[in-house]
Enzyme design. Sequence first.
Site, PDB file in Angstrom:
ATOM      1  N   ARG A 195      48.782  57.779  49.215  1.00 22.10           N
ATOM      2  CA  ARG A 195      47.592  57.045  48.773  1.00 22.10           C
ATOM      3  C   ARG A 195      46.807  56.419  49.925  1.00 22.10           C
ATOM      4  NH1 ARG A 195      48.950  54.476  43.075  1.00 22.10           N
ATOM      5  NH2 ARG A 195      46.756  54.937  42.741  1.00 22.10           N
ATOM      6  N   ARG A 207      52.572  46.803  33.333  1.00 17.78           N
ATOM      7  CA  ARG A 207      51.381  46.792  34.198  1.00 17.78           C
ATOM      8  C   ARG A 207      50.173  47.359  33.464  1.00 17.78           C
ATOM      9  NH1 ARG A 207      52.203  48.935  40.156  1.00 17.78           N
ATOM     10  NH2 ARG A 207      50.019  48.314  40.029  1.00 17.78           N
ATOM     11  N   ASP A 234      47.164  60.753  35.058  1.00 16.51           N
ATOM     12  CA  ASP A 234      47.856  59.631  34.399  1.00 16.51           C
ATOM     13  C   ASP A 234      48.431  60.021  33.045  1.00 16.51           C
ATOM     14  OD1 ASP A 234      45.654  56.973  35.609  1.00 16.51           O
ATOM     15  OD2 ASP A 234      47.238  58.140  36.558  1.00 16.51           O
ATOM     16  N   CYS A 278      52.934  54.447  47.369  1.00 10.90           N
ATOM     17  CA  CYS A 278      53.771  54.016  46.246  1.00 10.90           C
ATOM     18  C   CYS A 278      54.623  55.221  45.843  1.00 10.90           C
ATOM     19  CB  CYS A 278      52.896  53.535  45.088  1.00 10.90           C
ATOM     20  SG  CYS A 278      52.067  54.877  44.242  1.00 10.90           S
ATOM     21  N   LYS A 303      42.501  49.367  31.522  1.00  7.01           N
ATOM     22  CA  LYS A 303      43.015  48.650  32.699  1.00  7.01           C
ATOM     23  C   LYS A 303      42.257  49.051  33.961  1.00  7.01           C
ATOM     24  CE  LYS A 303      46.717  50.339  34.933  1.00  7.01           C
ATOM     25  NZ  LYS A 303      46.752  50.565  36.404  1.00  7.01           N
ATOM     26  N   ASN A 304      42.055  50.374  34.155  1.00  7.35           N
ATOM     27  CA  ASN A 304      41.490  50.823  35.435  1.00  7.35           C
ATOM     28  C   ASN A 304      39.988  50.600  35.536  1.00  7.35           C
ATOM     29  OD1 ASN A 304      44.025  51.456  36.230  1.00  7.35           O
ATOM     30  ND2 ASN A 304      43.846  53.646  35.869  1.00  7.35           N
TER      31      ASN A 304
HETATM   32  C1  EPZ Z   1      43.118  55.595  40.484  1.00  4.24           C
HETATM   33  O1  EPZ Z   1      43.929  55.518  41.642  1.00  4.24           O
HETATM   34  C2  EPZ Z   1      43.939  55.017  39.340  1.00  4.24           C
HETATM   35  N1  EPZ Z   1      44.241  53.614  39.625  1.00  4.24           N
HETATM   36  C3  EPZ Z   1      45.229  55.808  39.170  1.00  4.24           C
HETATM   37  O2  EPZ Z   1      45.887  55.283  38.023  1.00  4.24           O
HETATM   38  C4  EPZ Z   1      44.868  57.265  38.895  1.00  4.24           C
HETATM   39  O3  EPZ Z   1      46.059  58.025  38.830  1.00  4.24           O
HETATM   40  C5  EPZ Z   1      43.962  57.803  40.014  1.00  4.24           C
HETATM   41  O4  EPZ Z   1      42.805  56.959  40.158  1.00  4.24           O
HETATM   42  C6  EPZ Z   1      43.481  59.206  39.722  1.00  4.24           C
HETATM   43  O5  EPZ Z   1      42.764  59.210  38.522  1.00  4.24           O
HETATM   44  C7  EPZ Z   1      43.284  52.709  39.361  1.00  4.24           C
HETATM   45  O6  EPZ Z   1      42.212  53.032  38.894  1.00  4.24           O
HETATM   46  C8  EPZ Z   1      43.638  51.279  39.659  1.00  4.24           C
HETATM   47  P1  EPZ Z   1      42.226  58.318  43.894  1.00  4.24           P
HETATM   48  P2  EPZ Z   1      43.247  55.797  43.106  1.00  4.24           P
HETATM   49  O7  EPZ Z   1      41.643  57.566  45.044  1.00  4.24           O
HETATM   50  O8  EPZ Z   1      41.864  55.293  43.084  1.00  4.24           O
HETATM   51  C9  EPZ Z   1      43.480  60.928  47.671  1.00  4.24           C
HETATM   52  C10 EPZ Z   1      47.601  54.326  36.766  1.00  4.24           C
HETATM   53  O9  EPZ Z   1      48.663  54.806  36.335  1.00  4.24           O
HETATM   54  N2  EPZ Z   1      42.733  59.942  48.475  1.00  4.24           N
HETATM   55  O10 EPZ Z   1      41.318  58.930  42.893  1.00  4.24           O
HETATM   56  O11 EPZ Z   1      44.178  55.293  44.128  1.00  4.24           O
HETATM   57  C11 EPZ Z   1      44.750  60.327  47.063  1.00  4.24           C
HETATM   58  O12 EPZ Z   1      45.815  60.396  47.973  1.00  4.24           O
HETATM   59  C12 EPZ Z   1      47.159  54.641  38.173  1.00  4.24           C
HETATM   60  O13 EPZ Z   1      46.843  53.597  36.094  1.00  4.24           O
HETATM   61  C13 EPZ Z   1      42.549  60.199  49.829  1.00  4.24           C
HETATM   62  O14 EPZ Z   1      43.022  61.208  50.358  1.00  4.24           O
HETATM   63  O15 EPZ Z   1      43.250  57.387  43.123  1.00  4.24           O
HETATM   64  C14 EPZ Z   1      44.971  61.211  45.861  1.00  4.24           C
HETATM   65  O16 EPZ Z   1      45.633  62.391  46.276  1.00  4.24           O
HETATM   66  C15 EPZ Z   1      48.177  55.475  38.931  1.00  4.24           C
HETATM   67  N3  EPZ Z   1      41.846  59.296  50.573  1.00  4.24           N
HETATM   68  C16 EPZ Z   1      43.545  61.581  45.411  1.00  4.24           C
HETATM   69  O17 EPZ Z   1      42.693  61.283  46.525  1.00  4.24           O
HETATM   70  C17 EPZ Z   1      41.299  58.164  50.029  1.00  4.24           C
HETATM   71  O18 EPZ Z   1      40.649  57.391  50.757  1.00  4.24           O
HETATM   72  C18 EPZ Z   1      43.030  60.796  44.217  1.00  4.24           C
HETATM   73  O19 EPZ Z   1      43.229  59.419  44.495  1.00  4.24           O
HETATM   74  C19 EPZ Z   1      41.505  57.917  48.642  1.00  4.24           C
HETATM   75  C20 EPZ Z   1      42.217  58.835  47.889  1.00  4.24           C
END
Ligand code: EPZ
Length: 428
Positions: free
Chosen positions: A122, A397, A305, A117, A22-23
């Site tokens: 996020r 989802r 995840d 969320c 999915k991701n």
């Molecule tokens: C992706 O989310 C995935 N979603 C998430 O999967 C997954 O948990 C996550 O990566 C971590 O592997 C998709 O791929 C659609 P991040 P994403 O940006 O990209 C911080 C699922 O269940 N951050 O890697 O939103 C953030 O707050 C979902 O399939 C910033 O601070 O995750 C977090 O603490 C849930 N500033 C950390 O980085 C930013 O600009 C990692 O977030 C971006 C992120």
Amino acid sequence: MEQYIVRGGNPLIGEVDIYGAKNAALALIPAAILTDEPVIIDNLPDVSDINVMLDAIAHIGATVQRINRHKVKIIGATVSSHAIDDDYIRKIRASYYLLGSLLGRYREAEVAMPGGCVIGARPIDQHIKGFEALGAKVDLDGGQVKAKAQELIGNHIYFDVVSVGATINVLLAAVLAEGNTIIENPAKEPHVVDLASMLNSMGARIRGAGTDVIRIKGVSKLHGTEYTVIPDQIEAGTFMFAAAVTGGDVTVNNVIPKHLESITSKLKDIGCRVEEYDEAVRVIADKRLKSTRVKTMPYPGFPTDMQPQIGVALALAEGTSTITENIFENRFKYVAELVRMGAKIKVESNTAIITGVEKLKGAKVSAPDLRAGAALVLAALSADGVSQVDGLQYIKRGYENFSGKLRKLGADIKKVNIDENSSAARIV
Ligand code: EPZ
């Protein structure tokens, strides 16, 4: 409202085919509109997040032709708008990948600000940092993110936080920029590598995806391609842990074992036997699980995840375990539901301290989010007695035919429609 009715106690035995990630697919679909030529993507999971993303690009004018349930042809030449309707970003935050691809292709893009969320705030500051480094002006006004650039020039970008989304969004914006972009401290997840592979098959020049430095040489245009999404490491991991918590013997097929290394390692730590084949992994749980300590980390560390799923396993393991959630600030919402099933878990800041119990007891539980929902199903499969699991809209989802695949492995699970005005349940 749909619910799962689960009678626990059956060890899961047999084989299950894993579908596309999915991701990864959520990044490949926006990438398809970086060219006017047809892009065919195969092995898409038929899950609601993917269908929403396809609707979002169709809504801005892209031609989306469903070849079959898992294969689509996308033609970006007909894109007529560069602003994504709020509705889409509310349904899936990954619609923000259209910021990167519309900015990269048309030098302008607008999406609604993705809110937080249940699992965390996020923020998207790193996404914005990347776009601005490439020369875009990004305004946040009226709840909208508006990005615009006269031209996009390659730059040296250092991410303060390892972010899957920011890495993907900057890749989408940088491939058609002028000159070279270097991304330091990128995410290394398989879905980032999958996006780079598809973009390169379209004529992009990306090196180093999956390592600590990604180098992109901007090109003037991209051409069409036919691409197959990698297998979903989290769907695979979920079924691997389903074997662990039910004392079963499950082989997950169509996987890339390398993507599952941290999951396999933890399953061995807690006493499962794991056999790796070229495109399959077998998990055998023939004795009580053992406690361990887990810390979620960016890939190749143990994935956040998979945190709720290992939480269920450790709730049943002999001894005391800890889980430290290092990625998101609020990813223990499933714990309250597990405690209602008899689990002994307390959460202190970002750590769960778990004292294993012999058995969980069936109960009525509610999925607070996608992965927690899947984990609660695993808990119900392991428990004594009957459980009702609602919140299936979250599970849908990210998991295609979840209950059907579990039934094929011997689970006693059925999906019922509960008429909210009466307790009558109709099996669907
Ligand atoms: C992706 O989310 C995935 N979603 C998430 O999967 C997954 O948990 C996550 O990566 C971590 O592997 C998709 O791929 C659609 P991040 P994403 O940006 O990209 C911080 C699922 O269940 N951050 O890697 O939103 C953030 O707050 C979902 O399939 C910033 O601070 O995750 C977090 O603490 C849930 N500033 C950390 O980085 C930013 O600009 C990692 O977030 C971006 C992120």
